[in-house]
Write a protein that holds these residues in place. Sequence first.
Motif, PDB file in Angstrom:
ATOM      1  N   ASP A   1       0.827  -1.209   0.000  1.00  0.00           N
ATOM      2  CA  ASP A   1       0.000   0.000   0.000  1.00  0.00           C
ATOM      3  C   ASP A   1       0.860   1.258   0.000  1.00  0.00           C
ATOM      4  OD1 ASP A   1      -2.370  -1.380  -0.056  1.00  0.00           O
ATOM      5  OD2 ASP A   1      -2.657  -1.356   2.114  1.00  0.00           O
ATOM      6  N   GLU A   2       1.947   1.248   0.762  1.00  0.00           N
ATOM      7  CA  GLU A   2       2.826   2.412   0.793  1.00  0.00           C
ATOM      8  C   GLU A   2       3.483   2.626  -0.566  1.00  0.00           C
ATOM      9  OE1 GLU A   2       6.911   4.058   2.975  1.00  0.00           O
ATOM     10  OE2 GLU A   2       5.724   2.479   3.945  1.00  0.00           O
ATOM     11  N   LEU A   3       3.917   1.545  -1.193  1.00  0.00           N
ATOM     12  CA  LEU A   3       4.543   1.667  -2.508  1.00  0.00           C
ATOM     13  C   LEU A   3       3.545   2.191  -3.541  1.00  0.00           C
ATOM     14  CD1 LEU A   3       6.693  -1.590  -2.533  1.00  0.00           C
ATOM     15  CD2 LEU A   3       7.542   0.754  -2.424  1.00  0.00           C
ATOM     16  N   LEU A   4       2.306   1.693  -3.475  1.00  0.00           N
ATOM     17  CA  LEU A   4       1.278   2.213  -4.384  1.00  0.00           C
ATOM     18  C   LEU A   4       1.058   3.701  -4.163  1.00  0.00           C
ATOM     19  CD1 LEU A   4      -1.494  -0.557  -4.412  1.00  0.00           C
ATOM     20  CD2 LEU A   4      -0.115   0.213  -6.346  1.00  0.00           C
ATOM     21  N   ARG A   5       0.992   4.085  -2.893  1.00  0.00           N
ATOM     22  CA  ARG A   5       0.723   5.480  -2.558  1.00  0.00           C
ATOM     23  C   ARG A   5       1.866   6.382  -3.007  1.00  0.00           C
ATOM     24  NH1 ARG A   5       0.092   4.662   2.391  1.00  0.00           N
ATOM     25  NH2 ARG A   5       2.108   5.380   3.192  1.00  0.00           N
ATOM     26  N   GLU A   6       3.110   5.953  -2.764  1.00  0.00           N
ATOM     27  CA  GLU A   6       4.272   6.800  -3.044  1.00  0.00           C
ATOM     28  C   GLU A   6       4.673   6.805  -4.514  1.00  0.00           C
ATOM     29  OE1 GLU A   6       5.661   8.846  -0.965  1.00  0.00           O
ATOM     30  OE2 GLU A   6       4.392   8.229   0.709  1.00  0.00           O
ATOM     31  N   ILE A   7       4.502   5.681  -5.199  1.00  0.00           N
ATOM     32  CA  ILE A   7       4.973   5.586  -6.585  1.00  0.00           C
ATOM     33  C   ILE A   7       3.856   5.832  -7.592  1.00  0.00           C
ATOM     34  CG2 ILE A   7       6.225   4.172  -8.261  1.00  0.00           C
ATOM     35  CD1 ILE A   7       7.772   4.910  -5.666  1.00  0.00           C
ATOM     36  N   TRP A   8       2.655   5.326  -7.285  1.00  0.00           N
ATOM     37  CA  TRP A   8       1.541   5.495  -8.220  1.00  0.00           C
ATOM     38  C   TRP A   8       0.684   6.719  -7.888  1.00  0.00           C
ATOM     39  CZ3 TRP A   8       4.123   1.073  -8.323  1.00  0.00           C
ATOM     40  CH2 TRP A   8       4.184   0.367  -9.520  1.00  0.00           C
ATOM     41  N   GLY A   9       0.721   7.147  -6.637  1.00  0.00           N
ATOM     42  CA  GLY A   9      -0.029   8.334  -6.251  1.00  0.00           C
ATOM     43  C   GLY A   9      -1.267   7.999  -5.452  1.00  0.00           C
ATOM     44  N   TYR A  10      -1.735   9.005  -4.712  1.00  0.00           N
ATOM     45  CA  TYR A  10      -2.860   8.809  -3.806  1.00  0.00           C
ATOM     46  C   TYR A  10      -4.143   8.403  -4.517  1.00  0.00           C
ATOM     47  CZ  TYR A  10      -0.066  10.855  -0.091  1.00  0.00           C
ATOM     48  OH  TYR A  10       0.916  11.083   0.828  1.00  0.00           O
ATOM     49  N   ASP A  11      -4.306   8.787  -5.781  1.00  0.00           N
ATOM     50  CA  ASP A  11      -5.558   8.517  -6.474  1.00  0.00           C
ATOM     51  C   ASP A  11      -5.536   7.201  -7.238  1.00  0.00           C
ATOM     52  OD1 ASP A  11      -3.703   9.309  -8.304  1.00  0.00           O
ATOM     53  OD2 ASP A  11      -5.025  10.664  -9.424  1.00  0.00           O
ATOM     54  N   TYR A  12      -4.466   6.403  -7.056  1.00  0.00           N
ATOM     55  CA  TYR A  12      -4.385   5.146  -7.784  1.00  0.00           C
ATOM     56  C   TYR A  12      -5.374   4.144  -7.201  1.00  0.00           C
ATOM     57  CZ  TYR A  12      -2.598   0.977 -10.051  1.00  0.00           C
ATOM     58  OH  TYR A  12      -2.493  -0.162 -10.806  1.00  0.00           O
ATOM     59  N   THR A  13      -6.175   3.507  -8.073  1.00  0.00           N
ATOM     60  CA  THR A  13      -7.209   2.578  -7.594  1.00  0.00           C
ATOM     61  C   THR A  13      -6.925   1.136  -8.021  1.00  0.00           C
ATOM     62  OG1 THR A  13      -8.538   3.059  -9.568  1.00  0.00           O
ATOM     63  CG2 THR A  13      -8.985   4.356  -7.578  1.00  0.00           C
ATOM     64  N   GLY A  14      -5.722   0.878  -8.486  1.00  0.00           N
ATOM     65  CA  GLY A  14      -5.378  -0.468  -8.922  1.00  0.00           C
ATOM     66  C   GLY A  14      -5.141  -1.417  -7.756  1.00  0.00           C
ATOM     67  N   GLU A  15      -4.785  -2.657  -8.068  1.00  0.00           N
ATOM     68  CA  GLU A  15      -4.568  -3.667  -7.050  1.00  0.00           C
ATOM     69  C   GLU A  15      -3.090  -3.749  -6.694  1.00  0.00           C
ATOM     70  OE1 GLU A  15      -6.145  -7.283  -8.543  1.00  0.00           O
ATOM     71  OE2 GLU A  15      -8.223  -6.572  -8.562  1.00  0.00           O
ATOM     72  N   THR A  16      -2.818  -4.280  -5.503  1.00  0.00           N
ATOM     73  CA  THR A  16      -1.432  -4.404  -5.061  1.00  0.00           C
ATOM     74  C   THR A  16      -0.661  -5.417  -5.901  1.00  0.00           C
ATOM     75  OG1 THR A  16      -2.111  -6.046  -3.410  1.00  0.00           O
ATOM     76  CG2 THR A  16      -1.976  -3.744  -2.693  1.00  0.00           C
ATOM     77  N   ARG A  17      -1.375  -6.236  -6.674  1.00  0.00           N
ATOM     78  CA  ARG A  17      -0.711  -7.172  -7.570  1.00  0.00           C
ATOM     79  C   ARG A  17       0.200  -6.426  -8.543  1.00  0.00           C
ATOM     80  NH1 ARG A  17       1.640 -11.897  -8.249  1.00  0.00           N
ATOM     81  NH2 ARG A  17       1.401 -12.739 -10.349  1.00  0.00           N
ATOM     82  N   THR A  18      -0.154  -5.186  -8.850  1.00  0.00           N
ATOM     83  CA  THR A  18       0.672  -4.351  -9.725  1.00  0.00           C
ATOM     84  C   THR A  18       2.093  -4.237  -9.180  1.00  0.00           C
ATOM     85  OG1 THR A  18      -1.243  -3.057 -10.410  1.00  0.00           O
ATOM     86  CG2 THR A  18       0.900  -2.033 -10.713  1.00  0.00           C
ATOM     87  N   ILE A  19       2.224  -4.063  -7.863  1.00  0.00           N
ATOM     88  CA  ILE A  19       3.543  -3.952  -7.231  1.00  0.00           C
ATOM     89  C   ILE A  19       4.336  -5.227  -7.441  1.00  0.00           C
ATOM     90  CG2 ILE A  19       4.761  -3.719  -5.032  1.00  0.00           C
ATOM     91  CD1 ILE A  19       3.537  -1.139  -5.942  1.00  0.00           C
TER      92      ILE A  19
END
Length: 229
Positions: A178-196
Amino acid sequence: MLIYVIEDDESIRDLIKIALEGNGYDVCAFETAEESLAKIEKDKPSLALFDIMLPGISGTEALKLLRNNKNKALKRLPVIMLTAKDSERDKINGLDAGADDYITKPFSILELMARVRSLIRRTEETKRAENEIKLGTITIKADSRQVFAEGELITLTFKEYGLLVYLMKNENRVISRDELLREIWGYDYTGETRTIDIHIRTTRQKLKAAGGYIKTIRGMGYKISEDML
Protein backbone atom coordinates in the motif's frame (compact mmCIF):
# COMPACT_ATOMS: atom_id res chain seq x y z
CA MET A 1 34.59 28.75 -11.43
CA LEU A 2 33.27 32.09 -10.18
CA ILE A 3 33.96 33.36 -6.65
CA TYR A 4 32.37 36.42 -5.06
CA VAL A 5 34.47 38.59 -2.75
CA ILE A 6 32.53 41.06 -0.58
CA GLU A 7 34.99 43.24 1.34
CA ASP A 8 34.83 47.00 1.99
CA ASP A 9 38.59 47.44 2.48
CA GLU A 10 39.84 48.08 -1.04
CA SER A 11 43.42 46.91 -0.39
CA ILE A 12 42.27 43.59 1.11
CA ARG A 13 39.64 43.17 -1.59
CA ASP A 14 42.19 43.67 -4.36
CA LEU A 15 44.71 41.36 -2.69
CA ILE A 16 42.17 38.53 -2.43
CA LYS A 17 41.02 39.10 -6.00
CA ILE A 18 44.56 38.94 -7.38
CA ALA A 19 45.33 35.79 -5.36
CA LEU A 20 42.17 33.99 -6.48
CA GLU A 21 42.66 34.92 -10.12
CA GLY A 22 46.27 33.76 -9.85
CA ASN A 23 44.91 30.36 -8.81
CA GLY A 24 42.65 30.13 -11.84
CA TYR A 25 39.33 31.38 -10.41
CA ASP A 26 37.07 34.01 -11.93
CA VAL A 27 36.30 36.75 -9.41
CA CYS A 28 33.63 39.40 -8.89
CA ALA A 29 34.54 41.80 -6.09
CA PHE A 30 32.10 44.08 -4.24
CA GLU A 31 32.34 46.76 -1.57
CA THR A 32 28.87 46.14 -0.14
CA ALA A 33 26.61 43.15 0.43
CA GLU A 34 23.78 44.94 -1.38
CA GLU A 35 25.83 45.07 -4.60
CA SER A 36 26.57 41.36 -4.46
CA LEU A 37 23.00 40.33 -3.60
CA ALA A 38 21.69 42.29 -6.59
CA LYS A 39 23.73 40.14 -8.98
CA ILE A 40 24.22 36.83 -7.21
CA GLU A 41 21.14 35.00 -8.51
CA LYS A 42 22.07 35.79 -12.12
CA ASP A 43 25.81 35.07 -11.78
CA LYS A 44 25.46 31.85 -9.71
CA PRO A 45 28.93 31.91 -8.09
CA SER A 46 30.47 28.68 -6.80
CA LEU A 47 31.62 30.25 -3.52
CA ALA A 48 31.45 33.59 -1.69
CA LEU A 49 33.81 35.31 0.74
CA PHE A 50 31.89 37.74 2.99
CA ASP A 51 33.46 40.26 5.33
CA ILE A 52 31.25 40.65 8.41
CA MET A 53 31.71 44.39 9.02
CA LEU A 54 30.32 46.01 5.87
CA PRO A 55 28.61 49.34 5.21
CA GLY A 56 24.86 48.80 5.05
CA ILE A 57 23.89 45.14 5.40
CA SER A 58 26.47 43.19 7.39
CA GLY A 59 28.01 40.01 6.03
CA THR A 60 26.12 38.01 8.65
CA GLU A 61 22.77 39.53 7.67
CA ALA A 62 23.52 38.98 3.98
CA LEU A 63 24.30 35.34 4.72
CA LYS A 64 20.99 34.92 6.55
CA LEU A 65 19.19 36.29 3.49
CA LEU A 66 20.95 33.74 1.29
CA ARG A 67 20.16 30.83 3.60
CA ASN A 68 16.49 31.83 3.64
CA ASN A 69 16.30 32.27 -0.13
CA LYS A 70 13.85 30.10 -2.09
CA ASN A 71 16.57 29.46 -4.67
CA LYS A 72 18.12 26.12 -3.67
CA ALA A 73 21.53 27.01 -5.14
CA LEU A 74 21.73 30.21 -3.08
CA LYS A 75 20.57 28.47 0.09
CA ARG A 76 23.47 26.06 -0.29
CA LEU A 77 26.12 28.45 -1.65
CA PRO A 78 29.46 27.73 0.11
CA VAL A 79 30.43 30.78 2.19
CA ILE A 80 33.60 31.73 4.07
CA MET A 81 33.32 34.62 6.53
CA LEU A 82 36.20 37.13 6.69
CA THR A 83 36.46 39.35 9.74
CA ALA A 84 38.76 41.15 12.12
CA LYS A 85 36.64 39.89 14.98
CA ASP A 86 38.07 36.80 16.63
CA SER A 87 35.94 36.21 19.72
CA GLU A 88 34.25 32.84 20.14
CA ARG A 89 30.82 34.53 20.13
CA ASP A 90 31.51 36.21 16.76
CA LYS A 91 32.53 32.89 15.26
CA ILE A 92 29.45 31.15 16.66
CA ASN A 93 27.20 33.89 15.27
CA GLY A 94 28.75 33.53 11.83
CA LEU A 95 28.47 29.75 11.83
CA ASP A 96 24.91 29.88 13.18
CA ALA A 97 24.00 32.19 10.32
CA GLY A 98 25.06 29.44 7.94
CA ALA A 99 28.76 30.06 7.23
CA ASP A 100 30.74 27.03 6.09
CA ASP A 101 34.08 28.37 7.32
CA TYR A 102 35.50 31.36 9.18
CA ILE A 103 38.86 33.06 8.86
CA THR A 104 40.11 35.91 11.04
CA LYS A 105 42.09 38.92 9.83
CA PRO A 106 44.97 39.25 9.47
CA PHE A 107 45.28 35.98 7.55
CA SER A 108 47.83 34.62 5.13
CA ILE A 109 46.84 34.32 1.50
CA LEU A 110 48.18 30.76 1.48
CA GLU A 111 45.81 29.83 4.30
CA LEU A 112 42.88 31.51 2.56
CA MET A 113 43.60 29.66 -0.69
CA ALA A 114 43.83 26.36 1.19
CA ARG A 115 40.45 26.98 2.82
CA VAL A 116 38.87 27.94 -0.50
CA ARG A 117 40.17 24.77 -2.16
CA SER A 118 39.07 22.63 0.79
CA LEU A 119 35.53 24.04 0.83
CA ILE A 120 35.13 23.69 -2.94
CA ARG A 121 36.38 20.09 -2.72
CA ARG A 122 33.96 19.24 0.11
CA THR A 123 31.10 20.84 -1.79
CA GLU A 124 31.84 18.86 -4.95
CA GLU A 125 32.09 15.62 -2.95
CA THR A 126 28.72 16.36 -1.35
CA LYS A 127 27.13 17.02 -4.74
CA ARG A 128 28.47 13.74 -6.11
CA ALA A 129 27.23 11.84 -3.05
CA GLU A 130 23.77 13.40 -3.32
CA ASN A 131 23.61 12.55 -7.00
CA GLU A 132 24.38 8.87 -6.40
CA ILE A 133 22.40 6.27 -4.49
CA LYS A 134 24.35 3.08 -3.87
CA LEU A 135 23.58 -0.33 -2.45
CA GLY A 136 25.89 -3.25 -3.04
CA THR A 137 26.52 -3.48 -6.77
CA ILE A 138 23.60 -1.17 -7.66
CA THR A 139 24.30 2.50 -8.39
CA ILE A 140 21.66 5.06 -9.34
CA LYS A 141 22.72 8.39 -10.84
CA ALA A 142 19.76 10.59 -9.95
CA ASP A 143 20.46 13.51 -12.31
CA SER A 144 20.51 11.29 -15.42
CA ARG A 145 18.12 8.60 -14.04
CA GLN A 146 20.66 5.91 -14.93
CA VAL A 147 20.80 2.60 -13.09
CA PHE A 148 23.88 0.38 -13.03
CA ALA A 149 24.08 -3.17 -11.70
CA GLU A 150 27.44 -4.92 -11.59
CA GLY A 151 28.74 -1.96 -13.61
CA GLU A 152 26.24 -2.61 -16.42
CA LEU A 153 23.69 0.01 -17.48
CA ILE A 154 20.16 -1.29 -16.83
CA THR A 155 17.06 0.00 -18.58
CA LEU A 156 14.06 0.34 -16.25
CA THR A 157 10.59 1.68 -16.91
CA PHE A 158 9.47 4.85 -15.13
CA LYS A 159 7.64 2.90 -12.39
CA GLU A 160 10.41 0.31 -12.00
CA TYR A 161 12.89 3.15 -11.52
CA GLY A 162 10.62 4.82 -8.97
CA LEU A 163 10.21 1.58 -7.01
CA LEU A 164 13.94 0.91 -6.93
CA VAL A 165 14.79 4.46 -5.83
CA TYR A 166 12.17 4.37 -3.07
CA LEU A 167 13.37 0.99 -1.81
CA MET A 168 17.02 2.09 -1.82
CA LYS A 169 16.23 5.32 0.00
CA ASN A 170 14.55 3.18 2.65
CA GLU A 171 17.21 0.48 2.87
CA ASN A 172 16.51 -2.29 5.40
CA ARG A 173 12.97 -1.03 6.09
CA VAL A 174 9.99 -3.25 5.27
CA ILE A 175 7.65 -1.29 3.00
CA SER A 176 4.06 -2.37 2.49
CA ARG A 177 2.49 -2.72 -0.94
CA ASP A 178 0.00 0.00 0.00
CA GLU A 179 2.83 2.41 0.79
CA LEU A 180 4.54 1.67 -2.51
CA LEU A 181 1.28 2.21 -4.38
CA ARG A 182 0.72 5.48 -2.56
CA GLU A 183 4.27 6.80 -3.04
CA ILE A 184 4.97 5.59 -6.59
CA TRP A 185 1.54 5.50 -8.22
CA GLY A 186 -0.03 8.33 -6.25
CA TYR A 187 -2.86 8.81 -3.81
CA ASP A 188 -5.56 8.52 -6.47
CA TYR A 189 -4.38 5.15 -7.78
CA THR A 190 -7.21 2.58 -7.59
CA GLY A 191 -5.38 -0.47 -8.92
CA GLU A 192 -4.57 -3.67 -7.05
CA THR A 193 -1.43 -4.40 -5.06
CA ARG A 194 -0.71 -7.17 -7.57
CA THR A 195 0.67 -4.35 -9.73
CA ILE A 196 3.54 -3.95 -7.23
CA ASP A 197 4.40 -7.66 -7.35
CA ILE A 198 4.62 -7.59 -11.15
CA HIS A 199 6.88 -4.52 -11.19
CA ILE A 200 9.10 -5.93 -8.43
CA ARG A 201 9.50 -9.16 -10.41
CA THR A 202 10.47 -7.38 -13.64
CA THR A 203 12.87 -5.10 -11.76
CA ARG A 204 14.57 -8.10 -10.15
CA GLN A 205 14.91 -9.79 -13.53
CA LYS A 206 16.52 -6.74 -15.10
CA LEU A 207 18.95 -6.34 -12.19
CA LYS A 208 20.01 -9.99 -12.62
CA ALA A 209 22.14 -11.11 -9.66
CA ALA A 210 21.65 -7.74 -7.94
CA GLY A 211 17.91 -8.42 -7.95
CA GLY A 212 18.59 -10.61 -4.93
CA TYR A 213 18.90 -7.48 -2.82
CA ILE A 214 15.11 -7.03 -3.08
CA LYS A 215 13.39 -9.33 -0.61
CA THR A 216 9.75 -10.31 -0.25
CA ILE A 217 8.59 -10.17 3.36
CA ARG A 218 5.64 -12.52 3.45
CA GLY A 219 2.40 -10.87 4.51
CA MET A 220 4.08 -7.46 4.88
CA GLY A 221 5.66 -6.20 1.68
CA TYR A 222 9.21 -5.69 0.42
CA LYS A 223 12.56 -4.43 1.60
CA ILE A 224 15.96 -3.99 0.02
CA SER A 225 19.13 -5.01 1.80
CA GLU A 226 22.74 -5.53 0.80
CA ASP A 227 22.55 -8.95 2.48
CA MET A 228 21.29 -11.35 -0.20
CA LEU A 229 20.58 -14.16 2.28
